[in-house]
Design an enzyme around this catalytic site. Structure first.
Site, PDB file in Angstrom:
ATOM      1  N   HIS A 353       0.794  -1.151  -0.183  1.00  2.21           N
ATOM      2  CA  HIS A 353       0.092   0.104   0.067  1.00  2.21           C
ATOM      3  C   HIS A 353       0.744   1.203   0.071  1.00  2.21           C
ATOM      4  O   HIS A 353       1.721   1.540   0.870  1.00  2.21           O
ATOM      5  CB  HIS A 353      -0.855  -0.050   1.187  1.00  2.21           C
ATOM      6  N   ALA A 354       0.659   2.066  -1.133  1.00  4.56           N
ATOM      7  CA  ALA A 354       1.616   3.084  -1.001  1.00  4.56           C
ATOM      8  C   ALA A 354       1.610   4.200   0.107  1.00  4.56           C
ATOM      9  O   ALA A 354       0.638   4.595   0.545  1.00  4.56           O
ATOM     10  CB  ALA A 354       1.031   4.039  -2.122  1.00  4.56           C
ATOM     11  N   HIS A 383      -0.006  12.113  -5.379  1.00 11.15           N
ATOM     12  CA  HIS A 383      -0.421  11.942  -4.135  1.00 11.15           C
ATOM     13  C   HIS A 383       0.744  11.790  -3.060  1.00 11.15           C
ATOM     14  O   HIS A 383       0.925  12.578  -2.026  1.00 11.15           O
ATOM     15  CB  HIS A 383      -1.493  10.917  -4.202  1.00 11.15           C
ATOM     16  N   GLU A 384       1.368  10.651  -3.279  1.00 11.14           N
ATOM     17  CA  GLU A 384       2.702  10.564  -2.225  1.00 11.14           C
ATOM     18  C   GLU A 384       3.698  11.634  -2.224  1.00 11.14           C
ATOM     19  O   GLU A 384       4.139  11.832  -1.190  1.00 11.14           O
ATOM     20  CB  GLU A 384       3.116   9.082  -2.725  1.00 11.14           C
ATOM     21  N   HIS A 387       2.951  14.272  -0.039  1.00 16.12           N
ATOM     22  CA  HIS A 387       3.159  14.059   1.494  1.00 16.12           C
ATOM     23  C   HIS A 387       4.568  14.592   1.567  1.00 16.12           C
ATOM     24  O   HIS A 387       5.055  15.082   2.585  1.00 16.12           O
ATOM     25  CB  HIS A 387       3.038  12.628   1.596  1.00 16.12           C
ATOM     26  N   GLU A 411      -3.355  14.815   3.148  1.00 15.37           N
ATOM     27  CA  GLU A 411      -3.745  14.048   2.080  1.00 15.37           C
ATOM     28  C   GLU A 411      -4.072  14.730   0.610  1.00 15.37           C
ATOM     29  O   GLU A 411      -4.292  14.313  -0.339  1.00 15.37           O
ATOM     30  CB  GLU A 411      -5.097  13.012   2.412  1.00 15.37           C
ATOM     31  N   HIS A 511      -6.375   0.353   5.686  1.00 15.73           N
ATOM     32  CA  HIS A 511      -6.166   1.375   6.996  1.00 15.73           C
ATOM     33  C   HIS A 511      -6.928   0.715   7.952  1.00 15.73           C
ATOM     34  O   HIS A 511      -6.525   1.264   9.350  1.00 15.73           O
ATOM     35  CB  HIS A 511      -6.894   2.533   6.603  1.00 15.73           C
ATOM     36  N   TYR A 521      -9.142  11.184   4.372  1.00 12.90           N
ATOM     37  CA  TYR A 521      -9.365  11.326   2.884  1.00 12.90           C
ATOM     38  C   TYR A 521     -10.739  11.943   2.693  1.00 12.90           C
ATOM     39  O   TYR A 521     -10.572  12.261   1.368  1.00 12.90           O
ATOM     40  CB  TYR A 521      -9.032   9.806   2.401  1.00 12.90           C
TER      41      TYR A 521
HETATM   42  O1  X8Z Z   1      -4.214   5.228   1.437  1.00 10.90           O
HETATM   43  C1  X8Z Z   1      -4.162   6.004   0.476  1.00 10.90           C
HETATM   44  C2  X8Z Z   1      -2.638   6.745  -0.209  1.00 10.90           C
HETATM   45  C3  X8Z Z   1      -1.619   6.601   0.993  1.00 10.90           C
HETATM   46  S1  X8Z Z   1      -1.950   7.894   2.012  1.00 10.90           S
HETATM   47  C4  X8Z Z   1      -2.404   5.827  -1.258  1.00 10.90           C
HETATM   48  N1  X8Z Z   1      -5.243   6.456  -0.013  1.00 10.90           N
HETATM   49  C5  X8Z Z   1      -6.508   6.124   0.255  1.00 10.90           C
HETATM   50  C6  X8Z Z   1      -6.941   4.743  -0.232  1.00 10.90           C
HETATM   51  O2  X8Z Z   1      -5.943   4.160  -0.963  1.00 10.90           O
HETATM   52  O3  X8Z Z   1      -7.537   3.989   0.419  1.00 10.90           O
HETATM   53  C7  X8Z Z   1      -5.392   7.654  -0.950  1.00 10.90           C
HETATM   54  C8  X8Z Z   1      -6.843   7.790  -1.304  1.00 10.90           C
HETATM   55  C9  X8Z Z   1      -7.735   6.946  -0.305  1.00 10.90           C
HETATM   56 ZN    ZN Z   2      -1.648   9.711   1.410  1.00 12.71          ZN
END
Ligand code: X8Z
Ligand code: ZN
Length: 614
Positions: A353-354, A383-384, A387, A411, A511, A521
């Site tokens: 997960h990024a 997005h990354e 950060h 975010e 998450h 988010y």
């Molecule tokens: O988790 C993330 C990023 C890392 S902070 C890739 N996001 C959420 C997800 O993937 O569920 C970005 C959008 C929502």
């Molecule tokens: Zn993020």
């Protein structure tokens, strides 16, 4: 995601009460029996707390980095220990900060005291055994998600990790195959259920010891307003956008029905979750090709362009970096390119997960992401990097202010930049030859909406579920039921097969096992359009917002950097005002951006007799 004090804070949530007590046993035991505190003593306390906090955070960051890059029993244990230490320390400082409650402190000190009280992201109880248990549970849940796989027909030599399952769900149009993949990945959650329930118990106990109603109230206290105000605020924002979502939902359901038939997609009811091109149905951009919206003559497929140009994983990140440089930000450090993880290693488990990291709170910036050469990951890489550039912008602030104004801001930054990845921008940097005519705007807005608008109810409900779980309104024996009630109510989706309480579907979303708050988010989706509107105004642009790119505009970059550099030093409305002149989170920027699409969707739904709602 920002790791510092987020995953670190959450993962670690706990450990240090024992540590701090050992360092200063008198301080740990004497509350209630001392002479009146002084401002000088408060200053001394803050200085020490900040310096120790800085060291422990960096130690925990490094341990978590290693654990997520090499998941083994040993690295889990090492990360658990480092995070335990940080967490216990934060909890202890949070307790001690109350000893200065009777003082009127200068603004900056008062803010630091407040932040210290909130710094234990998911606090363990003071009991050392329970601290250890919590940190181990957290590390094992995180590791389990990273190791998660779906092995079709139980064939252990052909297992798919989350990236591979995601790819399948994005591209397959075979409903049976999609259903198998959906079930396969969701099985990853089931073994986590007991440990998750225990984690909740321990985190709640720790939160109560610090004076919070439960861990959810602690999480909601991070927004410069009372916890219940935040709940109202998010509901208010959602109500502003719900009609737009429902209109999109109706259109997409109608189109999927055309593709998959009446047997699979109902006319009125919720959409089956496996048909939306995403494991969690959180963003629907991957079913764009199934929509028969009017395609303009020069429409393009960014995935194909990137592939044709043989863009490699670092090349993807270079595009993002170049955008920030064009705004006046300094290039990423050399170590970013040396130390980041860009590709899934063939020989070991990692958390794919990024995420974006700032290992030493100086300039050791990194990302960890199993990059695919796709339009979707092109956006995620922006997005990354958002950060990382935020982390760097505030690294001159004192440790307690080294964070975003609220977590939604962190975010939102990279996404704001990604909103500037317009056709005009792609032409400017030579990725496309011609810009689709303005008549193609509806098509472009639909693509954007499948990502941005589709996400809103999901962004809202993940923490609605957790807040209810933390508040014990949802008990372990109804975890899954409550999850699907929210999914149905807010998103209008249902699982493709019946689910029971032997499943634990929230655990299949990163998450939840990583215990990273999610409302950020939802807030980011709102904020990024506010940021974008303000930055476009700064450049003097007056046309439609979906066509605005701030690429190359130093004045916009300066304005953005001014807000980023403030970190967490001021309440978020002040930071927002620096960038936008506004002091409220406001969905009107997002609604304005999509206004032409809203009209179009309503007309299409009417013309096709697509009912709205479920
Ligand atoms: O988790 C993330 C990023 C890392 S902070 C890739 N996001 C959420 C997800 O993937 O569920 C970005 C959008 C929502
Ligand atoms: Zn993020």
């Amino acid at each position: 995601m920002k790791r510092l004090r987020m995953v670190a804070g959450a993962l670690a949530g706990l450990i240090l009460a024992g540590f701090a007590a050992a360092q200063n046993p008198a301080a740990a035991k004497t509350s209630g029996k001392k002479s009146s505190p002084t401002v000088a003593a408060a200053q001394e306390f803050l200085d020490e707390a900040e310096s120790r906090y800085f060291d422990l955070t960096n130690k925990a960051q490094r341990a978590s980095w290693v654990e997520e890059n090499f998941i083994t029993d040993d690295t889990e244990e090492i990360a658990a220990q480092a995070n335990q230490e940080l967490s216990a320390f934060s909890a202890e400082m949070s307790r001690k900060a109350h000893e200065f409650d009777s003082l009127t402190l200068p603004t900056e000190m008062a803010r630091k005291m407040l932040l210290l009280k909130l710094s234990a992201g998911f606090p363990a109880p003071a009991d050392a055994k329970e601290q250890k248990e919590l940190s181990q549970v957290l590390a094992s849940l995180d590791g389990d998600y990273g190791k998660g796989k779906w092995c079709p027909s139980g064939n252990a030599s052909k297992c798919l990790d989350v990236t591979a399952v995601g790819k399948l769900m994005a591209t397959s149009r075979d409903p049976e195959e999609l259903k198998r993949a959906w079930m396969g990945w969701h099985a990853v959650g089931a073994p986590m259920r007991q440990r998750y329930a225990r984690m909740v118990e321990l985190g709640n106990k720790g939160s109560r010891e610090l004076g919070f109603r439960d861990a959810g109230a602690l999480w909601r206290s991070n927004y410069d307003m009372a916890p219940d105000e935040l709940t109202k605020e998010t509901d208010r924002l959602w109500e502003q956008l719900r009609p737009l979502y429902e209109s999109l939902h109706a259109y997409v359901r109608g189109q999927l029905r055309k593709k998959y038939g009446n047997e699979i997609v109902p006319a009125h009811g919720p959409i089956p979750a496996h048909l939306l091109g995403n494991i969690w149905s959180q963003e629907w951009n991957n079913v764009y090709s199934l929509m028969d919206s009017p395609k303009p003559p020069q429409s393009y497929d960014l995935t194909k362009i990137l592939e044709d140009r043989r863009t490699d994983v670092q090349g993807m990140a270079r595009y993002g970096e170049a955008f920030f440089i064009s705004l006046g930000f300094a290039p990423l450090p050399k170590t970013f390119w040396e130390r980041s993880l860009f590709t899934k290693p063939a020989d070991r488990d990692v958390v794919c997960h990024a995420s974006a990291w700032d290992i030493d709170s100086k300039d050791d910036l990194r990302i960890k992401m199993c990059i695919q050469i796709t339009e979707e990951d092109f956006r995620v890489i922006h997005h990354e990097l958002g950060h990382n550039f935020y982390q760097r912008a505030y690294n001159g602030q004192p440790p307690l202010f080294q964070n975003s104004a609220n977590d939604g801001f962190h975010e939102a930054v990279g996404d704001t930049i990604a909103l500037s990845v317009t056709p005009e921008y792609l032409k400017k940097i030579g990725l496309i030859d011609a810009v689709p005519e303005a008549s193609g705007d509806i098509d472009y807005l639909l693509q954007q909406a499948l990502e941005k608008i589709a996400f809103l109810p999901f962004g809202l409900l993940v923490d609605k579920w957790r807040w209810e779980v933390f508040a014990n309104q949802v008990k372990p024996e109804e975890y899954n039921k409550a999850w699907w009630e929210l999914r149905r109510k807010y998103q209008g989706i249902v699982p493709p097969v019946e689910r029971t309480e032997s499943d634990f579907d929230p655990g299949a979303k990163y998450h939840v096992p990583s215990n990273t708050p999610y409302m950020r988010y939802f807030l980011a989706r709102i904020l990024q359009f506010q940021f974008q509107r303000a930055l476009c105004r700064e450049t003097g642009y007056t046309g439609p917002l979906d066509r605005c790119s701030i690429y190359g505009n130093k004045a916009a970059g300066e304005r953005l950097n001014k807000m980023l550099g403030m970190g967490l030093s001021k309440p978020w409305p002040e930071a927002l005002a620096v960038l936008t002149g506004e002091t409220q989170m406001d969905a009107s920027a997002l609604a304005d951006y999509f206004a032409p699409l809203r009209t179009w969707l309503d007309e299409e739904n009417k013309a096709n007799h697509y009912p709205v709602g479920w």
